[in-house]
Scaffold this motif. Structure first.
Motif, short mmCIF file in Angstrom:
data_model
loop_
_atom_site.label_atom_id
_atom_site.label_comp_id
_atom_site.label_asym_id
_atom_site.label_seq_id
_atom_site.Cartn_x
_atom_site.Cartn_y
_atom_site.Cartn_z
N HIS B 67 -26.93 -12.86 38.66
CA HIS B 67 -25.85 -13.09 37.70
C HIS B 67 -24.49 -12.76 38.27
CE1 HIS B 67 -25.25 -8.97 35.69
NE2 HIS B 67 -25.81 -8.80 36.84
N GLY B 68 -23.50 -13.39 37.70
CA GLY B 68 -22.13 -13.21 38.15
C GLY B 68 -21.71 -14.32 39.08
N GLY B 69 -20.40 -14.51 39.16
CA GLY B 69 -19.90 -15.54 40.05
C GLY B 69 -18.43 -15.81 39.83
N ILE B 70 -17.92 -16.75 40.61
CA ILE B 70 -16.51 -17.09 40.47
C ILE B 70 -16.32 -18.28 39.55
CG2 ILE B 70 -15.66 -16.09 42.62
CD1 ILE B 70 -16.23 -18.57 44.06
N VAL B 71 -17.40 -18.70 38.89
CA VAL B 71 -17.26 -19.82 37.97
C VAL B 71 -16.39 -19.44 36.79
CG1 VAL B 71 -19.43 -20.93 38.55
CG2 VAL B 71 -19.40 -19.19 36.80
N GLY B 77 -10.25 -15.73 32.84
CA GLY B 77 -11.12 -14.81 33.59
C GLY B 77 -12.33 -14.43 32.79
N VAL B 80 -17.01 -17.54 30.60
CA VAL B 80 -18.09 -18.18 31.34
C VAL B 80 -18.78 -17.12 32.17
CG1 VAL B 80 -18.70 -19.94 33.03
CG2 VAL B 80 -16.78 -20.33 31.48
N ILE B 81 -20.09 -17.08 32.10
CA ILE B 81 -20.84 -16.10 32.88
C ILE B 81 -21.76 -16.86 33.83
CG2 ILE B 81 -22.46 -14.18 32.75
CD1 ILE B 81 -21.28 -14.18 29.67
N TYR B 84 -27.44 -17.95 38.22
CA TYR B 84 -28.11 -18.77 39.22
C TYR B 84 -29.56 -18.32 39.34
CZ TYR B 84 -23.31 -19.77 40.60
OH TYR B 84 -21.98 -20.14 40.60
N ARG B 101 -19.39 -18.58 26.44
CA ARG B 101 -19.18 -17.91 25.15
C ARG B 101 -18.05 -18.61 24.42
NH1 ARG B 101 -19.73 -11.61 26.78
NH2 ARG B 101 -21.95 -11.72 27.16
N SER B 167 -15.44 -12.29 27.91
CA SER B 167 -16.52 -11.64 28.66
C SER B 167 -15.85 -10.86 29.78
CB SER B 167 -17.50 -12.66 29.21
OG SER B 167 -16.89 -13.43 30.21
N GLY B 168 -16.60 -10.08 30.51
CA GLY B 168 -16.03 -9.30 31.60
C GLY B 168 -15.11 -8.20 31.07
#
Lengths: 78, 437
Positions: B67-71, B77, B80-81, B84, B101, B167-168
């Motif tokens: 999980h996680g990414g630069i997408v 920022g 979107v989470i 993969y 979200r 998110s984040g």
């Protein structure tokens, strides 16, 4: 501080660190030596100009120089 | 015929309750048949592969998600989470399976047309799987690929008048109870406040600069239907300052059995006749109620607004008229130091547009936490590390009896020099006049 000066500081500060490519917002604010709210204005502009990019785990957000680091390559986004 | 054998998942379909496995299979089948002739923009077998990877995780006892990414979408920022799958050859349909979200409307009021639009969009550009709603309260769209993100975002913002959620290390999607739209106990308009703060703090929602996540939740009354007291860094809980309104005739009707208690809930079983002494007066946590000549009396000075009596006898008892909210801070789930409930910071504040007083409290808390919070430290953890007194200083709020959780727990009172008349210095000669060495 002017934007151009902030940009130089951030690019120089992040390029210097070899072991890490992703940084907390607080690390960037420290490099700039600014309070969080003032730092955010510069950092947001750097994201807009695609000098920096966001990285998010879903729970935490980090910043990195655009295209730097393993993941950009792995995700075919470099 | 299913793409992958899933014996372990199939077991989850047994039992009388609904199963997400059945739902996934249904969607997988619908996508394979494609009766509507949809031009799917992500792999058709996404749901099959999702079932497959989950079965494999059950078999291995470990996850196959990264999980996680630069997408993300440009300039945002959060919302979107990146997800993969670490077995993309085996499960190509879920090689990318990002979550989006979406900021749910205040009070979660939808039109059928809107929901259809959302589902059509997600069938076309996503997996068709949604989570209505995630634990934060927002609409969760599960599973899409990176090239679809901007397309979805464009559609949401331009054609559906809809924004992404948080998110984040952002302000997370603010969430509220149904409020005055449908509930007579709501002490303020939760939807108005939730919407106003969502709009006011767009920058905090979309551009992460906090040490960690930050949540607002709005409850119209202390029944706390969105459980803000347990889940939000700042919770706004409706309350009132004057007296509970009593309709003595209705009280008599409850006692006489003419009106069912609890609004008719729990009626599936015969619980016997309503006993006001046992079910209301005896359960009052501050023992501030009694019967006098058949009339219900309340010592409102002692009442802590627990809502029990009002919930049991809604026709007889009503919330007071001088309404506003209490602000509590620092609740969180148990990643560090265990779970924490919110601590009362502002006992009462009027909730009136443009909510300037409330925004002042919020912004002083943010300034404090953004400067002094460590990376990945929630507000509740910072409060615990530095003490509640520090929070009061930073928010310019004077200590009040309501801030005391329990008296005499800590016998030490720390004074600062500027708080003491004459400071900490003293005239030794004057002192010696009265005290020998």
């Amino acid at each position: 501080m002017e934007y151009e000066e902030a940009k130089e500081k951030i690019v120089a500060g992040l390029s210097k660190k070899k072991s890490k490519t992703k940084f907390y917002f607080n690390d960037l604010a420290k490099i700039l030596g600014e309070k969080p709210r003032a730092a955010k204005k510069f950092i947001t502009q750097m994201v807009q100009e695609e000098i920096l990019e966001y990285w998010s785990s879903g729970s935490t957000s980090l910043y990195g120089l655009k295209g730097v680091g393993k993941q950009a390559h792995a995700e075919h986004e470099d | 015929m299913a793409k992958h054998e899933t014996p372990l998942l199939d077991q989850l379909e047994s039992g009388p309750w609904p199963s997400f496995v059945s739902d996934l299979k249904q969607e997988a089948e619908a996508r394979a048949k494609n009766e509507k002739g949809i031009d799917y923009q992500i792999p058709v077998d996404v749901c099959d592969d999702l079932l497959g990877v989950l079965e494999l995780s059950f078999k291995h006892g470990r996850t196959h998600w990264k999980h996680g990414g630069i997408v993300g979408v440009f300039g945002y920022g959060g919302g979107v989470i990146g997800r993969y799958c670490d077995q993309p050859q085996m499960f190509p349909g879920v090689a990318h399976f990002h979550t989006m979200r979406v900021n749910q409307p205040a009070g979660k009021f939808y039109t059928t047309e809107y929901l259809k639009q959302l589902c059509d969009l997600w069938d076309l550009r996503g997996s068709g799987l949604t989570n209505m709603h995630g634990s934060t309260g927002d609409i969760i769209l599960l599973g899409t690929t990176t090239p679809q993100l901007e397309e979805i975002f464009f559609e949401l913002t331009h054609n559906m008048n809809q924004d992404l959620g948080g998110s984040g290390s952002n302000l997370r999607t603010p969430s509220d109870c149904v409020g005055q739209a449908r509930c007579e106990w709501s002490c303020y308009d939760t939807q108005a406040l939730c919407h106003d703060l969502t709009v006011e703090y767009q920058d905090e929602l979309h551009r992460p600069a906090f040490p960690y996540k930050f949540k607002f939740k709005f409850d119209g009354c202390p029944n706390c239907c969105v459980a803000s007291i347990a889940r939000a860094d700042i919770s706004f809980i409706g309350t009132w300052r004057d007296d509970i309104k009593i309709d003595q005739e209705a009280v008599a009707a409850y006692v006489g059995g003419e009106v069912p208690p609890n609004g008719g809930a729990h009626s599936g079983r015969d619980w016997g006749p309503f006993d006001i002494q046992k079910e209301v007066i005896g359960l009052c946590p501050t023992e501030c109620m009694w019967l006098e000549g058949g009339k219900l009396m309340i010592d409102d000075r002692e009442c802590t607004r627990c809502m029990h009596c009002i919930s049991v006898m809604p026709r007889a008892l009503r919330i007071g008229d001088d309404r506003g909210c209490s602000i509590l801070v620092g609740a969180k789930a148990p990643i560090l130091d265990g779970a924490q409930m919110g601590s009362l910071l502002v006992p009462f504040i009027k909730v009136e547009e443009p909510y300037d007083e409330i925004k002042e409290v919020i912004e002083s808390i943010w300034d404090y936490w953004m400067e002094e919070g460590k990376n990945r430290e929630r507000l509740g953890e910072l409060m615990k590390r530095q003490g509640f007194q520090r929070l009061l200083e930073m928010t310019n709020i004077k200590a009040a009896p309501q801030h005391v959780q329990e008296p005499r727990h800590n016998p030490y009172i720390f004074w600062k020099e500027e708080e003491v008349e004459g400071g900490f210095g003293r005239d030794v000669d004057e002192f010696r006049k009265h005290h020998q060495r």
